[in-house]
Design a protein around this motif. Structure first.
Motif, PDB file in Angstrom:
ATOM      1  N   LEU A   1       0.831  -1.194   0.000  1.00 45.57           N
ATOM      2  CA  LEU A   1       0.000   0.000   0.000  1.00 45.57           C
ATOM      3  C   LEU A   1       0.873   1.254   0.000  1.00 45.57           C
ATOM      4  O   LEU A   1       1.693   1.438   0.890  1.00 45.57           O
ATOM      5  N   PRO A   2       0.687   2.114  -0.996  1.00 44.35           N
ATOM      6  CA  PRO A   2       1.577   3.271  -1.094  1.00 44.35           C
ATOM      7  C   PRO A   2       1.260   4.403  -0.108  1.00 44.35           C
ATOM      8  O   PRO A   2       2.122   5.245   0.135  1.00 44.35           O
ATOM      9  N   GLY A   3       0.079   4.419   0.467  1.00 46.12           N
ATOM     10  CA  GLY A   3      -0.281   5.509   1.371  1.00 46.12           C
ATOM     11  C   GLY A   3       0.383   5.408   2.729  1.00 46.12           C
ATOM     12  O   GLY A   3       1.206   4.524   2.972  1.00 46.12           O
ATOM     13  N   ARG A   4       0.032   6.341   3.613  1.00 41.20           N
ATOM     14  CA  ARG A   4       0.552   6.326   4.988  1.00 41.20           C
ATOM     15  C   ARG A   4      -0.627   6.390   5.945  1.00 41.20           C
ATOM     16  O   ARG A   4      -1.544   7.195   5.752  1.00 41.20           O
ATOM     17  N   LEU A   5      -0.547   5.553   6.955  1.00 40.77           N
ATOM     18  CA  LEU A   5      -1.620   5.508   7.942  1.00 40.77           C
ATOM     19  C   LEU A   5      -1.083   5.969   9.299  1.00 40.77           C
ATOM     20  O   LEU A   5      -0.161   5.356   9.846  1.00 40.77           O
ATOM     21  N   ILE A   6      -1.670   7.046   9.793  1.00 40.95           N
ATOM     22  CA  ILE A   6      -1.245   7.618  11.075  1.00 40.95           C
ATOM     23  C   ILE A   6      -2.438   7.583  12.025  1.00 40.95           C
ATOM     24  O   ILE A   6      -3.516   8.083  11.695  1.00 40.95           O
ATOM     25  N   VAL A   7      -2.269   6.964  13.185  1.00 44.60           N
ATOM     26  CA  VAL A   7      -3.408   6.826  14.096  1.00 44.60           C
ATOM     27  C   VAL A   7      -3.060   7.408  15.465  1.00 44.60           C
ATOM     28  O   VAL A   7      -1.912   7.394  15.884  1.00 44.60           O
TER      29      VAL A   7
ATOM     30  N   ILE B   1      -2.421  10.239   2.683  1.00 42.94           N
ATOM     31  CA  ILE B   1      -2.224  10.098   4.126  1.00 42.94           C
ATOM     32  C   ILE B   1      -3.578   9.927   4.809  1.00 42.94           C
ATOM     33  O   ILE B   1      -4.474  10.747   4.650  1.00 42.94           O
ATOM     34  N   VAL B   2      -3.701   8.842   5.560  1.00 43.74           N
ATOM     35  CA  VAL B   2      -4.931   8.601   6.310  1.00 43.74           C
ATOM     36  C   VAL B   2      -4.677   8.911   7.780  1.00 43.74           C
ATOM     37  O   VAL B   2      -3.704   8.423   8.368  1.00 43.74           O
ATOM     38  N   LEU B   3      -5.542   9.747   8.335  1.00 44.14           N
ATOM     39  CA  LEU B   3      -5.447  10.105   9.746  1.00 44.14           C
ATOM     40  C   LEU B   3      -6.629   9.494  10.479  1.00 44.14           C
ATOM     41  O   LEU B   3      -7.782   9.790  10.174  1.00 44.14           O
ATOM     42  N   ALA B   4      -6.339   8.623  11.437  1.00 46.67           N
ATOM     43  CA  ALA B   4      -7.425   7.940  12.139  1.00 46.67           C
ATOM     44  C   ALA B   4      -7.464   8.337  13.610  1.00 46.67           C
ATOM     45  O   ALA B   4      -6.477   8.184  14.323  1.00 46.67           O
TER      46      ALA B   4
ATOM     47  N   HIS C   1     -18.745  -2.734  16.963  1.00 49.03           N
ATOM     48  CA  HIS C   1     -17.667  -1.788  16.673  1.00 49.03           C
ATOM     49  C   HIS C   1     -16.734  -2.323  15.588  1.00 49.03           C
ATOM     50  O   HIS C   1     -16.216  -1.557  14.782  1.00 49.03           O
ATOM     51  N   ALA C   2     -16.557  -3.631  15.566  1.00 47.11           N
ATOM     52  CA  ALA C   2     -15.746  -4.233  14.495  1.00 47.11           C
ATOM     53  C   ALA C   2     -16.445  -4.078  13.146  1.00 47.11           C
ATOM     54  O   ALA C   2     -15.800  -3.838  12.118  1.00 47.11           O
ATOM     55  N   ALA C   3     -17.778  -4.198  13.157  1.00 44.97           N
ATOM     56  CA  ALA C   3     -18.542  -4.014  11.909  1.00 44.97           C
ATOM     57  C   ALA C   3     -18.374  -2.582  11.402  1.00 44.97           C
ATOM     58  O   ALA C   3     -18.174  -2.341  10.209  1.00 44.97           O
ATOM     59  N   ASP C   4     -18.442  -1.634  12.317  1.00 47.68           N
ATOM     60  CA  ASP C   4     -18.254  -0.226  11.954  1.00 47.68           C
ATOM     61  C   ASP C   4     -16.873  -0.019  11.351  1.00 47.68           C
ATOM     62  O   ASP C   4     -16.704   0.596  10.296  1.00 47.68           O
ATOM     63  N   PHE C   5     -15.881  -0.573  12.013  1.00 46.40           N
ATOM     64  CA  PHE C   5     -14.510  -0.420  11.545  1.00 46.40           C
ATOM     65  C   PHE C   5     -14.314  -1.092  10.183  1.00 46.40           C
ATOM     66  O   PHE C   5     -13.629  -0.554   9.308  1.00 46.40           O
ATOM     67  N   ALA C   6     -14.928  -2.270  10.002  1.00 43.64           N
ATOM     68  CA  ALA C   6     -14.811  -2.998   8.734  1.00 43.64           C
ATOM     69  C   ALA C   6     -15.371  -2.169   7.584  1.00 43.64           C
ATOM     70  O   ALA C   6     -14.783  -2.077   6.509  1.00 43.64           O
ATOM     71  N   SER C   7     -16.504  -1.546   7.849  1.00 44.54           N
ATOM     72  CA  SER C   7     -17.137  -0.743   6.815  1.00 44.54           C
ATOM     73  C   SER C   7     -16.254   0.438   6.422  1.00 44.54           C
ATOM     74  O   SER C   7     -16.081   0.744   5.245  1.00 44.54           O
ATOM     75  N   ARG C   8     -15.655   1.089   7.421  1.00 46.31           N
ATOM     76  CA  ARG C   8     -14.774   2.228   7.117  1.00 46.31           C
ATOM     77  C   ARG C   8     -13.477   1.770   6.464  1.00 46.31           C
ATOM     78  O   ARG C   8     -12.920   2.458   5.608  1.00 46.31           O
ATOM     79  N   THR C   9     -12.991   0.596   6.856  1.00 44.90           N
ATOM     80  CA  THR C   9     -11.777   0.061   6.231  1.00 44.90           C
ATOM     81  C   THR C   9     -12.015  -0.163   4.738  1.00 44.90           C
ATOM     82  O   THR C   9     -11.191   0.187   3.895  1.00 44.90           O
ATOM     83  N   HIS C  10     -13.182  -0.727   4.443  1.00 46.59           N
ATOM     84  CA  HIS C  10     -13.517  -1.068   3.068  1.00 46.59           C
ATOM     85  C   HIS C  10     -13.782   0.175   2.207  1.00 46.59           C
ATOM     86  O   HIS C  10     -13.344   0.251   1.064  1.00 46.59           O
ATOM     87  N   GLU C  11     -14.495   1.123   2.776  1.00 43.47           N
ATOM     88  CA  GLU C  11     -14.944   2.261   1.963  1.00 43.47           C
ATOM     89  C   GLU C  11     -14.001   3.452   2.000  1.00 43.47           C
ATOM     90  O   GLU C  11     -14.060   4.312   1.134  1.00 43.47           O
ATOM     91  N   GLN C  12     -13.179   3.526   3.047  1.00 44.23           N
ATOM     92  CA  GLN C  12     -12.436   4.751   3.287  1.00 44.23           C
ATOM     93  C   GLN C  12     -10.931   4.499   3.431  1.00 44.23           C
ATOM     94  O   GLN C  12     -10.132   5.026   2.661  1.00 44.23           O
ATOM     95  N   ILE C  13     -10.559   3.688   4.408  1.00 41.41           N
ATOM     96  CA  ILE C  13      -9.150   3.574   4.777  1.00 41.41           C
ATOM     97  C   ILE C  13      -8.329   2.866   3.695  1.00 41.41           C
ATOM     98  O   ILE C  13      -7.338   3.415   3.199  1.00 41.41           O
ATOM     99  N   LEU C  14      -8.765   1.659   3.301  1.00 41.95           N
ATOM    100  CA  LEU C  14      -7.990   0.920   2.289  1.00 41.95           C
ATOM    101  C   LEU C  14      -7.901   1.644   0.945  1.00 41.95           C
ATOM    102  O   LEU C  14      -6.806   1.769   0.392  1.00 41.95           O
ATOM    103  N   PRO C  15      -9.035   2.136   0.417  1.00 41.64           N
ATOM    104  CA  PRO C  15      -8.920   2.842  -0.870  1.00 41.64           C
ATOM    105  C   PRO C  15      -7.987   4.053  -0.801  1.00 41.64           C
ATOM    106  O   PRO C  15      -7.227   4.303  -1.734  1.00 41.64           O
ATOM    107  N   ALA C  16      -8.019   4.765   0.314  1.00 41.58           N
ATOM    108  CA  ALA C  16      -7.145   5.935   0.439  1.00 41.58           C
ATOM    109  C   ALA C  16      -5.678   5.513   0.485  1.00 41.58           C
ATOM    110  O   ALA C  16      -4.807   6.169  -0.104  1.00 41.58           O
ATOM    111  N   LEU C  17      -5.404   4.403   1.165  1.00 38.22           N
ATOM    112  CA  LEU C  17      -4.017   3.910   1.215  1.00 38.22           C
ATOM    113  C   LEU C  17      -3.578   3.395  -0.149  1.00 38.22           C
ATOM    114  O   LEU C  17      -2.427   3.531  -0.539  1.00 38.22           O
TER     115      LEU C  17
END
Lengths: 249, 233
Positions: A10-16, A97-100, A76-92
């Protein structure tokens, strides 16, 4: 899909950022966000418990007090899964840069504090890409309770861990439950590569440290032309450093 | 007595080792006739004096409405969908199935974790991950599997019409819903057959008329139920 493999490309950067309520993590992430934007970086911000698909269910569960440790964990895992699929992974994948604001460690800490098996929670979240930088804003228990009490009209049922039956008294339950979460966070910092930041120091000094830690990750990150950055954001690090030197905070 | 045993690590909040009731899962694919069989079986057992509770997917007060809403927009990816169903399952287990088992009732589960796993596997989710997650589920006393092939199954669907999710609309790229249904159901049935063998389920031929299917199911479950303490009746 759920494989632990293909996160390396994944070429992006994930900062949490992590920490209990009142630790100042959201403020620090917000300041970082503004700085990155002012420098022209493309950023995506994502927040715990905010998936448009799942959020309403979680809200209803909290309002009607329908949640138990396991259903709290799963929804909460379902919520996170949905955001991972729609937001976090595509951005990466897009290389930005993804800020969580809160990441899997929030679930690891809270669910373990509720008695859920630690191994199980880690397996549950194995679809999450590992962050490039994880920051934990540490405040001592007494200080965080003081901050939350100052900011809120009342403490909520689940954040006080009232579902755990630790104490009949909301304040006392809150103190016990948050104490458990702090212990879990401490252990997580050793288990994972999480950088601990002393959130008792001044806001400006913390932000300087955050930016110092983030800077090495910015290499190769795409930038917009500065002319496309709103002028009111074109301030950058210099002014903050100046204000820190001037002794504010 | 039913021994309380889980597929993986026991979840928090359950401290009994034994329960007086019986947990029977009826598994089978979409449209195979599970609900009809369960409804007849429930009436039959109740007429004999057994206390019976049935529980089917999406009926959890916590998650049911949320899943229904999300499925309308076809917006769910396989992982989120699966975790939604996992939450639904757990909520129904704690709220409906467990108290009924504690009260010495027969619980008829309209699908168990196995359908949920099969659906996610055909959509590409890792089998290992699913087995880890669903380790929270209690091992049922018995699983009865209503077995059918896609060719016989499709004849039962024709009149009620095809469903987007049952036809793999979210992950397949078949031009027609009929083709989608056949491809998706064949895959799902293959997964379920593998599980039937692996977990040693009681397999019932579900191709015949409902009376015949019910009779086979009845013969399969009665030994499990008749072993219950008489004072439960």
């Amino acid at each position: 899909m759920v494989t632990s493999a293909d996160f390396t490309d994944l070429p992006g950067r994930l900062i949490v950022v992590e920490g209990i309520d009142g630790s100042g993590k959201s403020t620090q992430l917000d300041l970082l966000h503004k700085w990155l934007k002012s420098e022209g970086y493309v950023t995506v911000f994502t927040e715990w418990n905010s998936s448009p698909i799942v959020r309403d269910t979680t809200k209803r569960g909290k309002r009607k007090q329908l949640l138990t440790p396991m259903s709290f964990s799963l929804i909460h895992a379902a919520d996170f899964a949905s955001r991972t699929h729609e937001q976090i992974l595509p951005a990466l994948q897009a290389g930005v840069i993804v800020l969580a604001d809160r990441y899997v460690y929030t679930a690891f800490a809270r669910d373990a504090a509720r008695g859920v098996n630690r191994r199980w929670v880690r397996d549950l979240y194995s679809f999450a890409p590992p962050p490039n930088l994880a920051l934990y804003f540490h405040v001592p228990l007494d200080e965080s309770i003081r901050r939350i009490a100052a900011a809120r009209a009342e403490i909520k049922y689940y954040e006080a861990g009232m579902d755990m039956g630790l104490s009949e008294d909301l304040q006392e339950s809150f103190r016990l439950f948050q104490g458990r979460i702090l212990e879990e966070y401490d252990a997580l910092c050793d288990e994972y590569d999480i950088t601990r930041i002393d959130a008792a120091q001044s806001l400006v000094n913390q932000q300087l440290l955050v930016r110092e830690l983030v800077e090495p990750l910015l290499e190769d990150m795409p930038k917009q032309e500065l002319s496309r950055v709103p002028t009111h954001l074109q301030t950058g690090l210099a002014s903050l450093a100046a204000s820190a030197a001037g002794g504010s905070g | 007595m039913t021994q309380v045993e889980f597929f993986g690590e026991p979840p928090p909040g359950i401290d009994q080792d034994w329960l007086p009731g019986r947990l029977i899962a009826i598994e089978g694919t979409d449209g195979v006739g599970r609900s009809t069989v369960i409804s007849i079986l429930k009436d039959y057992l109740e007429a004999q004096g057994w206390g019976v509770v049935d529980s089917g997917l999406r009926r959890s007060p916590l998650v049911g409405p949320g899943i229904d809403q999300a499925k309308v927009g076809h917006t769910l990816d396989p992982i989120t969908l699966n975790l939604f169903y996992a939450t639904d399952f757990w909520d129904r287990f704690e709220r409906i199935m467990l108290p009924a088992l504690q009260a010495g009732m027969v619980v008829l589960a309209d699908r168990y974790i196995f359908s949920l796993m099969a659906r996610a596997i055909v959509r590409g989710a890792s089998r290992e991950w699913l087995e880890q997650i669903y380790g929270f589920a209690m091992v049922p006393d018995q699983v009865v599997y209503l077995d059918i092939d896609a060719e016989d199954l499709v004849l039962r669907i024709l009149e009620r019409g095809f469903d987007y999710w049952e036809s793999g609309g979210d992950y397949l790229h078949e031009v027609s819903i009929y083709d989608g249904f056949m491809v998706h159901q064949r895959e799902q049935l293959r997964e379920m057959s593998l599980m039937a063998e692996r977990y040693g389920w009681d397999v019932v031929d579900a191709r015949g008329p409902i009376e015949e299917v019910f009779e086979q199911v009845r013969l399969a479950v009665m030994p499990t139920i008749e072993g219950m303490p008489q004072d439960a009746r």
